[in-house]
Design a protein around this motif. Structure first.
Motif, PDB file in Angstrom:
ATOM      1  N   THR A   1       0.840  -1.192   0.000  1.00 38.04           N
ATOM      2  CA  THR A   1       0.000   0.000   0.000  1.00 38.04           C
ATOM      3  C   THR A   1       0.879   1.248   0.000  1.00 38.04           C
ATOM      4  N   PRO A   2       0.754   2.116  -1.025  1.00 38.29           N
ATOM      5  CA  PRO A   2       1.641   3.290  -1.092  1.00 38.29           C
ATOM      6  C   PRO A   2       1.183   4.396  -0.155  1.00 38.29           C
ATOM      7  N   VAL A   3       2.014   4.744   0.816  1.00 40.85           N
ATOM      8  CA  VAL A   3       1.715   5.822   1.764  1.00 40.85           C
ATOM      9  C   VAL A   3       2.972   6.646   1.980  1.00 40.85           C
ATOM     10  N   ASP A   4       2.786   7.826   2.509  1.00 40.77           N
ATOM     11  CA  ASP A   4       3.924   8.628   2.927  1.00 40.77           C
ATOM     12  C   ASP A   4       4.460   8.082   4.252  1.00 40.77           C
ATOM     13  N   TRP A   5       5.757   8.271   4.488  1.00 39.40           N
ATOM     14  CA  TRP A   5       6.332   7.779   5.740  1.00 39.40           C
ATOM     15  C   TRP A   5       5.680   8.427   6.957  1.00 39.40           C
ATOM     16  N   ALA A   6       5.096   9.604   6.782  1.00 35.26           N
ATOM     17  CA  ALA A   6       4.386  10.243   7.889  1.00 35.26           C
ATOM     18  C   ALA A   6       3.259   9.353   8.394  1.00 35.26           C
ATOM     19  N   ARG A   7       2.631   8.596   7.490  1.00 38.84           N
ATOM     20  CA  ARG A   7       1.573   7.669   7.897  1.00 38.84           C
ATOM     21  C   ARG A   7       2.158   6.532   8.728  1.00 38.84           C
ATOM     22  N   VAL A   8       3.298   6.012   8.318  1.00 31.93           N
ATOM     23  CA  VAL A   8       3.960   4.958   9.091  1.00 31.93           C
ATOM     24  C   VAL A   8       4.306   5.482  10.479  1.00 31.93           C
ATOM     25  N   ASN A   9       4.874   6.671  10.537  1.00 33.49           N
ATOM     26  CA  ASN A   9       5.233   7.256  11.828  1.00 33.49           C
ATOM     27  C   ASN A   9       4.015   7.415  12.723  1.00 33.49           C
ATOM     28  N   GLN A  10       2.916   7.875  12.133  1.00 37.92           N
ATOM     29  CA  GLN A  10       1.692   8.055  12.912  1.00 37.92           C
ATOM     30  C   GLN A  10       1.205   6.730  13.484  1.00 37.92           C
ATOM     31  N   LEU A  11       1.194   5.688  12.654  1.00 40.19           N
ATOM     32  CA  LEU A  11       0.733   4.380  13.103  1.00 40.19           C
ATOM     33  C   LEU A  11       1.648   3.802  14.168  1.00 40.19           C
ATOM     34  N   VAL A  12       2.953   3.963  14.009  1.00 39.52           N
ATOM     35  CA  VAL A  12       3.895   3.439  14.998  1.00 39.52           C
ATOM     36  C   VAL A  12       3.715   4.156  16.330  1.00 39.52           C
ATOM     37  N   ARG A  13       3.561   5.465  16.290  1.00 38.37           N
ATOM     38  CA  ARG A  13       3.363   6.209  17.546  1.00 38.37           C
ATOM     39  C   ARG A  13       2.076   5.780  18.244  1.00 38.37           C
ATOM     40  N   GLU A  14       1.014   5.611  17.456  1.00 38.56           N
ATOM     41  CA  GLU A  14      -0.251   5.144  18.043  1.00 38.56           C
ATOM     42  C   GLU A  14      -0.078   3.761  18.650  1.00 38.56           C
ATOM     43  N   LEU A  15       0.629   2.877  17.949  1.00 35.24           N
ATOM     44  CA  LEU A  15       0.827   1.519  18.432  1.00 35.24           C
ATOM     45  C   LEU A  15       1.638   1.510  19.725  1.00 35.24           C
ATOM     46  N   LEU A  16       2.661   2.332  19.789  1.00 38.07           N
ATOM     47  CA  LEU A  16       3.471   2.390  21.004  1.00 38.07           C
ATOM     48  C   LEU A  16       2.659   2.928  22.181  1.00 38.07           C
ATOM     49  N   SER A  17       1.859   3.941  21.929  1.00 38.53           N
ATOM     50  CA  SER A  17       1.013   4.475  23.000  1.00 38.53           C
ATOM     51  C   SER A  17      -0.004   3.438  23.465  1.00 38.53           C
ATOM     52  N   GLN A  18      -0.627   2.743  22.518  1.00 37.22           N
ATOM     53  CA  GLN A  18      -1.616   1.725  22.871  1.00 37.22           C
ATOM     54  C   GLN A  18      -0.987   0.562  23.618  1.00 37.22           C
ATOM     55  N   SER A  19       0.205   0.140  23.205  1.00 35.79           N
ATOM     56  CA  SER A  19       0.850  -0.985  23.892  1.00 35.79           C
ATOM     57  C   SER A  19       1.218  -0.610  25.322  1.00 35.79           C
ATOM     58  N   ASP A  20       1.546   0.652  25.544  1.00 34.22           N
ATOM     59  CA  ASP A  20       1.835   1.116  26.902  1.00 34.22           C
ATOM     60  C   ASP A  20       0.583   1.018  27.776  1.00 34.22           C
ATOM     61  N   PHE A  21      -0.561   1.488  27.256  1.00 29.06           N
ATOM     62  CA  PHE A  21      -1.820   1.390  27.999  1.00 29.06           C
ATOM     63  C   PHE A  21      -2.212  -0.074  28.208  1.00 29.06           C
ATOM     64  N   LEU A  22      -1.943  -0.916  27.217  1.00 26.33           N
ATOM     65  CA  LEU A  22      -2.281  -2.334  27.329  1.00 26.33           C
ATOM     66  C   LEU A  22      -1.554  -2.972  28.513  1.00 26.33           C
ATOM     67  N   VAL A  23      -0.272  -2.691  28.631  1.00 26.22           N
ATOM     68  CA  VAL A  23       0.511  -3.229  29.743  1.00 26.22           C
ATOM     69  C   VAL A  23      -0.041  -2.709  31.076  1.00 26.22           C
ATOM     70  N   ARG A  24      -0.406  -1.445  31.108  1.00 28.09           N
ATOM     71  CA  ARG A  24      -0.922  -0.871  32.364  1.00 28.09           C
ATOM     72  C   ARG A  24      -2.231  -1.538  32.790  1.00 28.09           C
ATOM     73  N   GLU A  25      -3.100  -1.841  31.835  1.00 30.69           N
ATOM     74  CA  GLU A  25      -4.369  -2.483  32.183  1.00 30.69           C
ATOM     75  C   GLU A  25      -4.149  -3.904  32.676  1.00 30.69           C
ATOM     76  N   LEU A  26      -3.198  -4.615  32.092  1.00 32.02           N
ATOM     77  CA  LEU A  26      -2.906  -5.958  32.591  1.00 32.02           C
ATOM     78  C   LEU A  26      -2.377  -5.897  34.021  1.00 32.02           C
ATOM     79  N   LEU A  27      -1.487  -4.961  34.288  1.00 39.37           N
ATOM     80  CA  LEU A  27      -0.951  -4.825  35.650  1.00 39.37           C
ATOM     81  C   LEU A  27      -2.039  -4.418  36.635  1.00 39.37           C
ATOM     82  N   ALA A  28      -3.016  -3.632  36.169  1.00 44.96           N
ATOM     83  CA  ALA A  28      -4.130  -3.265  37.044  1.00 44.96           C
ATOM     84  C   ALA A  28      -4.994  -4.478  37.367  1.00 44.96           C
TER      85      ALA A  28
END
Length: 830
Positions: A53-80
């Motif tokens: 799928t042809p996208v600008d790297w800005a889209r990749v960066n956006q998705l990676v940042r979202e994924l990192l933020s979500q994975s952080d919250f995911l770990v916090r909910e498991l620990l809770a």
């Protein structure tokens, strides 16, 4: 989780265990929602990487940042959910995040001086000068012909302009939305970015440097000079030509140099340039825009030199193309030029000299009274310079030139000539010969074969509706067609030449193109099926069987910077190493990717809910007894939305109060007509009852009874049947990715052999319903994942029926044959 939170959890567990259940459920709901979001981000990134799928790297960066933020919250909910457990999980997740950020974030760039430089300085600093200026500096130093006097406004000046106006966040946000399947939308996004550039202020330090150099250039010409400002982006005029994608501003006065400079910068974000860059796999910040500022030449003739014939790269000739005046009509595809074919030898000689056609207003030599655009002696000089530059740059060259009114020649640009290798091209099918005569003949501009229905867009805005796999037919070769290049099977035009910008881009991407087909737009009707043999310049009616194999050849896949970088990013995201929850490495220390983190959190979160309530019934103090004719003692605890509002005022509840789809479905199974309940035999935990104070216990005690913890989308049921029990844990909501049914079945009052036969019956029934089943001793665990709500509800009805039918089954089982017979009967009765 810090000590304060851990202490709070222990306090709730002792004094308010019902609150612990509700908090755990809320964290579990959040965990499932975040798990779904993480998997969606991973899927989008995999589609970009593996699906192309042809996208600008800005889209990749956006998705990676979202994924990192979500994975952080995911770990916090498991620990809770599991305070005190997996305390090292955040460290492993953060280590993965660090390396992923290093791979995905743009590299640092410099925006310190120099902001302008001479040709001589540009020779040693290609990254600063950009592709076009660096190539021209080399030609100025080593070629026989002069280049126009000038200087370069550097890539560092561009970076400083973006930083000075704080444009990068806004540009990245807009680029992340680019969808090349919607050219009109891309145009809107790019217009917005261009407005930001044009409204920006050139930093005073940058303006001071280029004005100083412009004044020096004007001083050498007696103060009277007109300038040409041309793009020189990093990467331009290299393997990725960017031919015709950026803007040139000609005839610029000294007073207008700043608005002209911003116009060239803005052209970096034209729709066609952004589309080309993304398709070529170049991130935005890796292609900063330098600007080449040269003295304006008043040309009597202009054109290009191809040191190899794109249609015959192994041939022994080169070609010089010429039009009168400026060369814009040649490179934008609107003119058919005068062409001189010249031998490639130490002493080049003219082999053929052909007039142009199709655009009389700009074509030389069309009438007997007109002389040639370019004297043959000058063409031979250009041929010698072209061969010299080919040796210098070690590749065939595409060279732009002009001749002033005094007959002096200048080199304006030199770049690699895009050629498609012809090695391994399949021969036509000999059993299906070519038609005797094509519909049209033209000039090959980009080799290959394409088949499809004709489409004839009347305006550039019509490109949005261009269908996949069509043959685009037009009067000229517009560079705007780059925006739909990968949708096209081929292109055929009335006029134009292989020397145009679009033809260069088409050769880079392997798109067949035939130009100068004269009456293509009149002859080829909209929707007509045609076959374009662009290698030989022919257009045939219908789908020619002899050329089908060549038409099906995949377009070349490049090893682009985007693909290489994406591979590194995905190595930190996509591979799944944690596959077996029973393996000792299914632990925080076994996580190597974000996918591993997501898998671990989901598996352990579901597992935690599977053991939601302990044997002592802690947390069920607010549960309500279910009134039912079935001989079961069942307490119901509503976590929110599991029972109707009317149940809140009642001390006991009955099935009419059920609001949870999961519980309703399971209850329907328990009440299946084939389930025979013995009203005299109350189902509760006999084994626990035997252990308790000689049996002095209420038979309706929460410690002995069954229970269900229920919410609108969630259900956790423990059914106690004498000496065996079953646990059903299910999520049933609108998102299939979060839905599941977990089932555990253990124990029994019969001998071990009979208990195992019953487990075999349960295993076969569940396996037929799509469960993954595992049996250990006399305990069975089964799981069905990620199914839509209707499937989950049907499965829960089956499970309810199974629970009712197997209550005392172990007592009556005698052998394997009997088990299989009962399985068949059970499945037929559903």
């Amino acid at each position: 989780m810090d000590f304060k939170e851990l202490f709070k959890h222990w306090t709730y567990q002792v004094f308010a265990p019902g609150t612990v259940l509700r908090r755990k459920y809320e964290s579990f709901k959040n965990l499932l929602e975040i798990d779904r979001a993480c998997l969606e981000r991973i899927a989008e990134l995999e589609d970009i990487h593996y699906g192309g799928t042809p996208v600008d790297w800005a889209r990749v960066n956006q998705l990676v940042r979202e994924l990192l933020s979500q994975s952080d919250f995911l770990v916090r909910e498991l620990l809770a959910m599991t305070p005190g457990n997996y305390l090292d999980l955040p460290d492993y997740r953060n280590k993965i995040a660090f390396y992923l950020t290093m791979a995905s974030e743009p590299q640092d760039f410099e925006f310190a001086p120099p902001f302008a430089m001479s040709y001589e300085e540009a020779l040693g600093r290609p990254a600063c000068a950009g592709g076009k200026a660096h190539n021209l500096a080399q030609a100025a130093a080593l070629a026989e012909l002069p280049v126009p006097e000038g200087f370069v406004i550097t890539c560092r000046a561009f970076h400083y302009f973006i930083e000075y106006n704080e444009l990068r966040p806004r540009i990245d946000t807009l680029l992340a939305k680019v969808n090349l399947d919607a050219p009109g939308f891309v145009g809107d996004i790019c217009e917005e970015i261009q407005r930001l550039i044009l409204a920006g202020e050139v930093p005073p330090a940058v303006e001071q440097e280029y004005r100083h150099r412009a004044m020096l250039l004007a001083g050498a010409r007696g103060g009277r000079v007109r300038l040409a400002l041309r793009s020189s982006a990093r990467g331009e005029d290299s393997e990725a030509s960017f031919a015709g994608q950026y803007e040139s501003v000609l005839g610029v006065s000294l007073s207008d140099i700043t608005p002209a400079y911003k116009k060239v910068l803005a052209s970096k974000y034209s729709a066609k340039a952004v589309t080309y860059r993304i398709r070529y796999g170049l991130p935005d910040q890796q292609t900063p825009m330098a600007v080449l500022v040269t003295e304006m030449i008043d040309p009597a003739a202009s054109g290009v030199v191809y040191t190899r014939d794109p249609a015959d790269p192994d041939g022994d000739t080169l070609a010089v193309y010429a039009v009168p005046g400026m060369g814009r009509a040649l490179v934008d595809g609107s003119a058919s030029p005068e062409t001189l074919t010249i031998s490639r030898g130490e002493a080049p000689a003219i082999v053929a000299h052909a007039s142009g056609g199709g655009a009389p207003q700009v074509v030389c030599g069309d009438t007997p009274d007109e002389g040639p655009c370019l004297p043959e002696a000058h063409a031979l000089s250009l041929a010698r310079v072209g061969l010299h530059l080919e040796r210098l740059f070690r590749a065939p060259q595409d060279i732009e030139w002009c001749m002033d009114r005094n007959g002096s020649l200048y080199i304006l640009q030199a770049r690699p000539l895009g050629l498609e290798a012809a090695d391994g091209e399949p021969e036509p099918d000999r059993d299906a010969p070519l038609p005797d005569e094509p519909l049209l003949r033209g000039v090959p501009a980009s080799p290959g074969v394409g088949m499809g229905p004709v489409c004839k867009p009347q305006r550039i805005t019509d490109l949005d509706s261009v269908a996949e796999g069509c043959v685009l037919v037009a009067d000229t070769l517009s560079p705007a067609y780059v925006s739909v290049l990968e949708r096209l099977a081929a292109v055929v035009t009335d006029t134009g030449s292989k020397a145009s910008h679009f033809a260069s881009v088409a050769r880079e991407f392997g798109l067949p193109v035939v130009v100068n087909a004269k009456f293509a737009t009149r002859t080829l009707e909209e929707g007509r099926q045609v076959t374009v043999d662009a290698t030989h310049g022919r257009v045939y009616d219908g789908a020619v069987a002899a050329l089908k194999e060549r038409a099906g050849r995949p377009r070349p896949q490049r090893d682009t910077p985007f693909r290489r970088r994406m591979a590194e990013v995905m190595s930190r995201i996509s591979p799944l190493n944690l596959t077996d929850p029973e393996d000792e490495n299914f632990a925080p220390h076994g996580c190597r990717t974000i996918h591993d983190i997501v898998r671990f959190c989901h598996e352990r979160g579901v597992g935690e809910m599977f053991s939601l309530v302990g044997k002592d019934g802690r947390g069920l103090t607010q549960a309500k007894l279910l009134q039912t004719p079935l001989p079961v003692v069942l307490h119901v605890l509503d976590l929110g939305g599991g029972l109707t509002p009317a149940a809140a005022a009642e001390k006991t509840v009955d099935p009419c109060h059920f609001a949870s789809g999961s519980l309703i479905a399971l209850w329907e199974g328990l009440n299946h007509p084939d389930v025979q309940w013995d009203g005299s035999l109350l189902a509760f935990d006999w084994e626990r009852f035997d252990q308790m104070s000689g049996g002095v216990f209420s038979l309706k005690s929460k410690i002995l009874s069954s229970y269900v913890v229920v919410a609108r989308e969630y259900m956790h049921l423990l059914m106690r049947f004498g000496y065996h029990f079953a646990v059903v844990d299910a999520m049933c909501g609108e998102h299939p990715e979060a839905n599941y049914v977990n089932f555990r079945f253990k124990g029994g009052g019969a001998g071990v052999g009979q208990r195992l036969l019953r487990l075999d019956f349960v295993k076969k029934v569940l396996a037929s319903a799509g469960f993954r089943v595992k049996v250990t001793g006399d305990m069975l665990d089964a799981r069905l994942d990620r199914a839509p709500a209707p499937k989950i509800e049907l499965t829960l009805t089956l499970v309810g029926t199974l629970l009712g039918r197997t209550r005392l089954m172990d007592m009556a089982l005698t052998g394997d044959d009997q088990v299989q017979e009962l399985v068949d009967q059970f499945l037929e009765s559903l």
